[in-house]
Design a protein around this motif. Structure first.
Motif, PDB file in Angstrom:
ATOM      1  N   VAL A   1      -3.578  -5.090  -1.613  1.00  0.00           N
ATOM      2  CA  VAL A   1      -3.720  -3.790  -0.957  1.00  0.00           C
ATOM      3  C   VAL A   1      -4.461  -4.068   0.345  1.00  0.00           C
ATOM      4  CG1 VAL A   1      -4.573  -1.422  -1.078  1.00  0.00           C
ATOM      5  CG2 VAL A   1      -3.840  -2.588  -3.165  1.00  0.00           C
TER       6      VAL A   1
ATOM      7  N   ASP B   1       0.827  -1.214   0.000  1.00  0.00           N
ATOM      8  CA  ASP B   1       0.000   0.000   0.000  1.00  0.00           C
ATOM      9  C   ASP B   1       0.854   1.254   0.000  1.00  0.00           C
ATOM     10  OD1 ASP B   1      -1.265  -2.309   1.113  1.00  0.00           O
ATOM     11  OD2 ASP B   1      -2.848  -1.085   1.971  1.00  0.00           O
TER      12      ASP B   1
ATOM     13  N   GLY C   1      -3.772   3.198  -4.144  1.00  0.00           N
ATOM     14  CA  GLY C   1      -4.320   2.057  -3.427  1.00  0.00           C
ATOM     15  C   GLY C   1      -5.800   1.838  -3.666  1.00  0.00           C
ATOM     16  N   ASP C   2      -6.498   2.809  -4.239  1.00  0.00           N
ATOM     17  CA  ASP C   2      -7.896   2.584  -4.603  1.00  0.00           C
ATOM     18  C   ASP C   2      -7.976   1.427  -5.600  1.00  0.00           C
ATOM     19  OD1 ASP C   2      -8.830   4.620  -3.015  1.00  0.00           O
ATOM     20  OD2 ASP C   2      -9.171   6.041  -4.664  1.00  0.00           O
TER      21      ASP C   2
ATOM     22  N   PRO D   1      -7.399  -0.526   1.282  1.00  0.00           N
ATOM     23  CA  PRO D   1      -7.792   0.431   0.237  1.00  0.00           C
ATOM     24  C   PRO D   1      -8.801   1.432   0.765  1.00  0.00           C
ATOM     25  CG  PRO D   1      -8.848  -1.700  -0.114  1.00  0.00           C
ATOM     26  CD  PRO D   1      -7.859  -1.891   0.992  1.00  0.00           C
TER      27      PRO D   1
END
Length: 280
Positions: free
Chosen positions: A67, A36, A235-236, A70
C-alpha cells in the motif's frame, strides 16, 4: 491473490504475483495505477487479470510497499502474551496503539537504515491487516468482512529513543527504519489468523516464533476498537504486534547492525526480507 506494487525499468505499476512472475495490471484499468486504488473494488482485479498480456519475472522488479499511501498505519504494542511476559508488564485492558509515518517504512528487499544517533536498532516481526471495506463502529462479528488481506511488517525500533518518554513515536518513526510487504495476500486465499505462525530470523537464527492465537487482541477486536475511534478506510494498515524474543530483552541485548539480514515469515503469507545499512 498476491497483490503487489512495484517498479520495473523506471516505471511504477501494480499487479498479481503468480509463481515467479508478476501479471502487470498497470494501464488495464483507466486511472488506476496502484494496489491502493483496487482494495475497495476487488472485482477490478479479476477483470484486469483477464485482460492483461504483460508478465514480468519476479526477479526483475523492485518491490514497493503493497500500500503506497495508507491513510493510517496503526501499530499495536504489547499484544502477544509472550512479549508482555518478557517486559514484566500486566496484560493491557485495551489495545496500545501508536502510528507510523509512510516514509518510515520501505518495501521487501530494500535496506533498513540504522540511524546515526543510535546503535539500539531492534527487530519486531508482525502480521498486518489491510482494510478493504471501510466502516465506523464495526462489530467484532463483522470485522473480517472489512479485511482485504494480510501482509507482513517489521516494526524496526530505535529503543533508546522509544524510551525517552512514555510516547513511542520517536523510536518507531526513524526514516526507513521499518518495512512492509512483500505483497498482500487476499483474505480468501490466506489462512485464518489463529492458524498462522510468525517467525523472525536474524542472520538465519530464529529470534521470534509464535502462533497468532497468542494475541491478546485478535483481528476482530482490533478492527472494532479502531473503528470506534475513527472511520476505517480502504488501504488502512493495522500491524497486530510482535511476539516475545525482541533483541532489547535478551541477555545480552541483540541489536541489528550493518550487514545483518532480517526476515519475517508467516506461512501462507510469505517472507519479508531486508538488509541493514548505516545512515550515511
Amino acid at each position: 491473490m498476491k497483490l503487489i506494487n512495484f517498479l520495473h525499468e523506471g516505471r511504477q505499476s501494480f499487479g498479481i504475483v503468480e509463481n515467479d512472475i508478476v501479471i502487470d495490471l498497470g494501464g488495464e484499468i483507466e486511472g488506476v495505477n496502484s494496489v491502493d486504488q483496487t482494495l475497495a473494488e476487488p472485482q477490478w482485479l479479476s477483470m484486469a487479470r483477464d485482460q492483461s498480456t504483460l508478465s514480468i519475472p519476479l526477479a526483475a522488479i523492485t518491490f514497493l510497499p503493497p500500500v503506497l499511501n495508507p491513510r493510517l498505519m496503526a501499530m499495536v504494542g504489547l499484544n502477544y502474551a509472550s512479549h508482555i511476559a518478557e517486559t514484566g508488564r500486566e496484560p493491557p485492558k485495551y489495545p496500545s496503539i501508536f502510528t507510523r509515518c509512510t516514509d518510515s517504512v520501505v518495501g521487501h528487499l530494500a535496506p533498513l537504515i540504522r540511524p546515526r544517533v543510535s546503535e539500539k536498532f531492534d527487530y519486531e516481526g508482525e502480521l498486518a491487516i489491510v482494510i478493504g471495506k471501510g466502516g465506523r463502529h464495526i462489530a467484532k462479528e463483522d470485522a473480517y468482512e472489512h479485511v482485504a488481506g494480510y501482509t507482513l511488517f517489521n516494526d524496526g525500533s530505535v529503543r533508546d529513543y522509544q524510551r525517552h518518554t512514555i510516547q513511542f513515536f520517536p523510536g518507531k518513526n526513524f526514516w526507513r527504519s521499518g518495512s512492509v510487504g512483500p505483497w498482500i495476500v487476499t483474505r480468501d486465499e490466506a489462512p485464518a489468523p489463529a492458524e498462522m505462525t510468525l517467525t523472525t530470523r536474524l542472520n538465519g537464527a530464529v529470534m521470534q516464533q509464535a502462533r497468532l492465537d497468542d494475541l491478546v487482541f485478535g483481528v476482530p477486536e482490533l478492527i472494532s476498537y479502531l473503528s470506534d475511534v475513527l472511520p476505517l478506510v480502504p488501504g488502512d494498515i493495522i500491524a497486530t504486534g510482535t511476539p516475545g524474543g525482541v533483541g532489547a530483552f535478551r541477555e545480552p541485548p541483540v541489536w541489528m547492525k550493518p550487514g545483518d539480514r532480517v526476515e519475517v515469515e508467516v506461512c501462507g503469507i510469505g517472507t519479508l526480507v531486508n538488509m541493514i545499512v548505516d545512515e550515511e
